[in-house]
Design a protein around this motif. Structure first.
Motif: not given
Length: 143
Positions: A5-8, A10-12, A80, A92, A96
């Motif tokens: 999971t990468f956090h951005t 706009d959400g994960p 999620e 997102s 990334a």
């Protein structure tokens, strides 16, 4: 395989990562997309992940048995992302890529293994599992 999971903003951004020595292959897909959710449900039911890769000039199919921890991880991924917002997913993904989140992860992983690899020697490939909705959202994002 690792589920990440990468956090951005706009959400994960939920991602699958396959690693073989210095090669990192990331598969990014919109886990809120109904077609992708059906695929994940199929993997869960089969208790295995179907993998198709092109290696050189060969197409390789493989059914990777899923460990209980991976099934649990798939369930967490499902929880999620409860809504389907294609444009948020595209934003997102762009975030990334523009901020090097996947490359940063690969570099950190490569230096933590017993056989440490220099960042410059890594091969990082990013693939997207896309559907028609993803393509439409990408076009809307680029306008």
């Amino acid at each position: 395989m690792s589920l990440l999971t990468f956090h951005t903003p706009d959400g994960p951004l939920l991602t699958m990562c396959f690693r073989h020595h210095e090669c990192f292959t990331f598969v990014v897909c919109d886990f809120g997309e109904p077609d992708v959710r059906r695929m994940l449900d199929s993997w869960r039911k089969q208790r295995g992940l179907q993998i198709q890769m092109v290696l050189g000039n060969k197409l390789v199919w493989h059914l990777e048995p899923a460990r209980d921890s991976e099934i649990e991880e798939l369930d967490r991924f499902r929880e999620e992302v409860k809504t389907n917002d294609e444009l948020a997913f595209v934003r997102s993904l762009a975030f990334a890529r523009e901020n090097g989140l996947l490359e940063e992860y690969a570099a950190q992983e490569a230096t933590q293994r017993p056989r440490r690899l220099p960042k410059e020697g890594l091969v990082i490939e990013v693939n997207m599992l896309y559907t028609e909705r993803f393509v439409d959202a990408t076009v809307a994002y680029l306008k």
